[in-house]
Design a protein around this motif. Structure first.
Motif, PDB file in Angstrom:
ATOM      1  N   CYS A  21    -156.257  10.598  52.708  1.00  0.00           N
ATOM      2  CA  CYS A  21    -155.730  11.507  53.728  1.00  0.00           C
ATOM      3  C   CYS A  21    -154.430  11.156  54.294  1.00  0.00           C
ATOM      4  N   PRO A  22    -153.292  11.025  53.559  1.00  0.00           N
ATOM      5  CA  PRO A  22    -151.936  10.593  53.829  1.00  0.00           C
ATOM      6  C   PRO A  22    -151.547  11.467  55.113  1.00  0.00           C
ATOM      7  N   PHE A  23    -150.810  10.717  56.058  1.00  0.00           N
ATOM      8  CA  PHE A  23    -149.979  11.351  57.005  1.00  0.00           C
ATOM      9  C   PHE A  23    -148.858  10.644  57.656  1.00  0.00           C
ATOM     10  N   TYR A  24    -148.851   9.526  57.088  1.00  0.00           N
ATOM     11  CA  TYR A  24    -147.636   8.455  57.491  1.00  0.00           C
ATOM     12  C   TYR A  24    -146.642   8.306  56.306  1.00  0.00           C
ATOM     13  N   LYS A  25    -145.332   8.519  56.973  1.00  0.00           N
ATOM     14  CA  LYS A  25    -144.155   8.530  55.949  1.00  0.00           C
ATOM     15  C   LYS A  25    -143.442   7.235  56.175  1.00  0.00           C
ATOM     16  N   LEU A  26    -143.497   6.227  55.117  1.00  0.00           N
ATOM     17  CA  LEU A  26    -142.787   5.056  55.474  1.00  0.00           C
ATOM     18  C   LEU A  26    -141.241   5.280  54.741  1.00  0.00           C
ATOM     19  N   ASN A  27    -140.397   4.912  55.409  1.00  0.00           N
ATOM     20  CA  ASN A  27    -139.068   5.193  54.929  1.00  0.00           C
ATOM     21  C   ASN A  27    -138.279   3.715  54.608  1.00  0.00           C
ATOM     22  N   GLN A  28    -138.058   3.469  53.356  1.00  0.00           N
ATOM     23  CA  GLN A  28    -137.769   2.069  52.913  1.00  0.00           C
ATOM     24  C   GLN A  28    -136.450   1.792  53.520  1.00  0.00           C
ATOM     25  N   LYS A  29    -135.545   2.854  53.483  1.00  0.00           N
ATOM     26  CA  LYS A  29    -134.100   2.500  54.233  1.00  0.00           C
ATOM     27  C   LYS A  29    -134.367   1.641  55.639  1.00  0.00           C
ATOM     28  N   ASN A  30    -135.335   1.719  56.300  1.00  0.00           N
ATOM     29  CA  ASN A  30    -135.446   1.384  57.597  1.00  0.00           C
ATOM     30  C   ASN A  30    -136.104   0.044  57.559  1.00  0.00           C
ATOM     31  N   ARG A  31    -136.469  -0.492  56.425  1.00  0.00           N
ATOM     32  CA  ARG A  31    -137.043  -2.036  56.358  1.00  0.00           C
ATOM     33  C   ARG A  31    -136.441  -3.108  56.487  1.00  0.00           C
ATOM     34  N   SER A  32    -135.544  -3.340  57.773  1.00  0.00           N
ATOM     35  CA  SER A  32    -134.695  -4.468  58.174  1.00  0.00           C
ATOM     36  C   SER A  32    -135.254  -5.768  57.854  1.00  0.00           C
ATOM     37  N   TYR A  33    -136.554  -5.794  58.223  1.00  0.00           N
ATOM     38  CA  TYR A  33    -137.070  -7.394  58.106  1.00  0.00           C
ATOM     39  C   TYR A  33    -137.065  -7.706  56.631  1.00  0.00           C
ATOM     40  N   GLU A  34    -137.565  -6.706  55.822  1.00  0.00           N
ATOM     41  CA  GLU A  34    -137.330  -7.201  54.356  1.00  0.00           C
ATOM     42  C   GLU A  34    -136.260  -7.366  53.776  1.00  0.00           C
ATOM     43  N   LYS A  35    -135.445  -6.684  54.177  1.00  0.00           N
ATOM     44  CA  LYS A  35    -133.938  -6.900  53.658  1.00  0.00           C
ATOM     45  C   LYS A  35    -133.388  -8.270  54.118  1.00  0.00           C
ATOM     46  N   THR A  36    -133.919  -8.955  55.084  1.00  0.00           N
ATOM     47  CA  THR A  36    -133.471 -10.381  55.271  1.00  0.00           C
ATOM     48  C   THR A  36    -134.183 -11.610  54.566  1.00  0.00           C
ATOM     49  N   LEU A  37    -135.201 -11.389  53.506  1.00  0.00           N
ATOM     50  CA  LEU A  37    -135.869 -12.182  52.844  1.00  0.00           C
ATOM     51  C   LEU A  37    -135.197 -12.329  51.410  1.00  0.00           C
ATOM     52  N   SER A  38    -135.138 -13.539  51.087  1.00  0.00           N
ATOM     53  CA  SER A  38    -134.479 -13.710  49.789  1.00  0.00           C
ATOM     54  C   SER A  38    -135.780 -13.661  48.654  1.00  0.00           C
ATOM     55  N   LEU A  39    -135.254 -13.550  47.230  1.00  0.00           N
ATOM     56  CA  LEU A  39    -136.188 -13.234  46.296  1.00  0.00           C
ATOM     57  C   LEU A  39    -137.518 -14.645  46.327  1.00  0.00           C
ATOM     58  N   SER A  40    -136.892 -15.683  46.529  1.00  0.00           N
ATOM     59  CA  SER A  40    -137.552 -16.982  46.773  1.00  0.00           C
ATOM     60  C   SER A  40    -138.762 -16.835  47.747  1.00  0.00           C
ATOM     61  N   GLU A  41    -138.243 -16.229  48.734  1.00  0.00           N
ATOM     62  CA  GLU A  41    -139.036 -16.400  50.101  1.00  0.00           C
ATOM     63  C   GLU A  41    -140.297 -14.991  49.630  1.00  0.00           C
ATOM     64  N   LYS A  42    -139.870 -14.104  49.079  1.00  0.00           N
ATOM     65  CA  LYS A  42    -140.882 -12.990  48.703  1.00  0.00           C
ATOM     66  C   LYS A  42    -141.968 -13.753  47.714  1.00  0.00           C
ATOM     67  N   ILE A  43    -141.505 -14.305  46.746  1.00  0.00           N
ATOM     68  CA  ILE A  43    -142.194 -15.153  45.660  1.00  0.00           C
ATOM     69  C   ILE A  43    -143.207 -16.161  46.396  1.00  0.00           C
ATOM     70  N   ARG A  44    -142.783 -16.773  47.251  1.00  0.00           N
ATOM     71  CA  ARG A  44    -143.582 -17.738  48.016  1.00  0.00           C
ATOM     72  C   ARG A  44    -144.647 -16.849  48.836  1.00  0.00           C
ATOM     73  N   SER A  45    -144.254 -15.921  49.405  1.00  0.00           N
ATOM     74  CA  SER A  45    -145.278 -15.068  50.152  1.00  0.00           C
ATOM     75  C   SER A  45    -146.366 -14.934  49.425  1.00  0.00           C
ATOM     76  N   GLN A  46    -145.972 -14.010  48.200  1.00  0.00           N
ATOM     77  CA  GLN A  46    -146.934 -13.339  47.251  1.00  0.00           C
ATOM     78  C   GLN A  46    -147.818 -14.412  46.680  1.00  0.00           C
ATOM     79  N   ILE A  47    -147.484 -15.680  46.203  1.00  0.00           N
ATOM     80  CA  ILE A  47    -148.205 -16.726  45.802  1.00  0.00           C
ATOM     81  C   ILE A  47    -149.233 -17.054  46.827  1.00  0.00           C
ATOM     82  N   TYR A  48    -148.722 -17.452  48.131  1.00  0.00           N
ATOM     83  CA  TYR A  48    -149.666 -17.824  49.258  1.00  0.00           C
ATOM     84  C   TYR A  48    -150.680 -16.640  49.496  1.00  0.00           C
TER      85      TYR A  48
END
Length: 258
Positions: free
Chosen positions: A204-231
């Motif tokens: 029952c989707p009602f929420y629209k996530l707009n990727q261009k506004n993901r300011s926090y994710e844009k601050t993360l490096s690829l290595s930080e994302k990889i470490r987070s996913q492994i964790y």
């Protein structure tokens, strides 16, 4: 058990008093105010007089002015604890700056089942782009198996946080792990399930996530994302899914570059 007249509150954690977002909230708050409330939370900052007057005149928009600038995880964890201070409710979810909601499709009837929380579908950038977990025919009615399959194919299905509808019963159980903020919403959901909370995947989707506004994710490096996913994968004990989630993470990064 829920009733179809249940009230839902949106928790809106902000780093500052963004006047465009506050104006948006005031606009959507006009829809069915007897069913929906909004709590705007941000550090003490001056607001335009006209916005402050509108908020004070609203019956379902509340300000939670904090004296401290919280971290991402601290703010998320604080907000459910202040709901009762402002409004009665049956369920709650998060609404982040830059995203949109379409309350005409909010799943009031679905919530009658009374689960502790619901993992909903959501729109990504466009209402024609619905994001949902992979559901194999054999597992359609087994929520834990749906979760396991999606983790195994490298598609963690406990995020984004904004797609989740929580019952007020779980307020005291919501804890966000500050060690890995990027996946703290998913580890929180894992802990809820591990503690025995019931949940359901709904469509029952009602929420629209707009990727261009993901300011926090844009601050993360690829290595930080990889470490987070492994964790995350070690936390949920899905060891065989680690190669797949790493491949997906790399492909997403390549797509961003191209």
């Amino acid at each position: 058990m829920q009733t179809t007249n249940s009230k839902h509150v949106f928790l809106c954690p902000l780093k500052n008093a963004d006047e465009n977002f506050i104006s948006y909230i005031l606009k959507v708050a006009e829809y069915s105010p007897e069913r929906f409330s909004y709590i705007l939370s941000f550090p003490s900052k001056p607001l335009q007089e006209n916005l402050l007057k509108k908020i004070n005149n609203s019956c379902n928009v509340y300000l939670n002015i904090t004296t401290t600038e919280f971290s991402r995880c601290e703010h998320w964890q604080l907000l459910p604890q202040v709901i009762e201070k402002y409004t009665g409710h049956s369920t709650f979810s998060y609404l982040f700056m830059g995203d949109e909601i379409f309350l005409e499709t909010f799943p009031h009837e679905t919530l009658i089942s009374g689960q502790d929380f619901y993992l909903n579908e959501y729109f990504l950038d466009d209402v024609q782009n619905v994001k949902s977990p992979l559901k194999l025919i054999n597992f359609m009615d087994d929520n834990k198996k749906i979760s396991k399959v999606n983790f195994l194919i490298g598609k963690p299905c406990y995020s984004p946080l904004q797609k989740i509808i929580f019952n007020k019963r779980v307020i005291g159980l919501i804890k966000f792990d500050p060690k890995m903020p990027f996946v703290s919403d998913q580890t929180m959901v894992h802990e809820l399930i591990s503690s025995g909370c019931t949940f359901e995947f709904i469509s029952c989707p009602f929420y629209k996530l707009n990727q261009k506004n993901r300011s926090y994710e844009k601050t993360l490096s690829l290595s930080e994302k990889i470490r987070s996913q492994i964790y995350l994968y070690l936390k949920v004990r899905c060891y065989f899914g680690i190669p797949m989630v790493l491949i997906r993470t790399f492909l997403k990064k390549i797509g961003e570059i191209l």
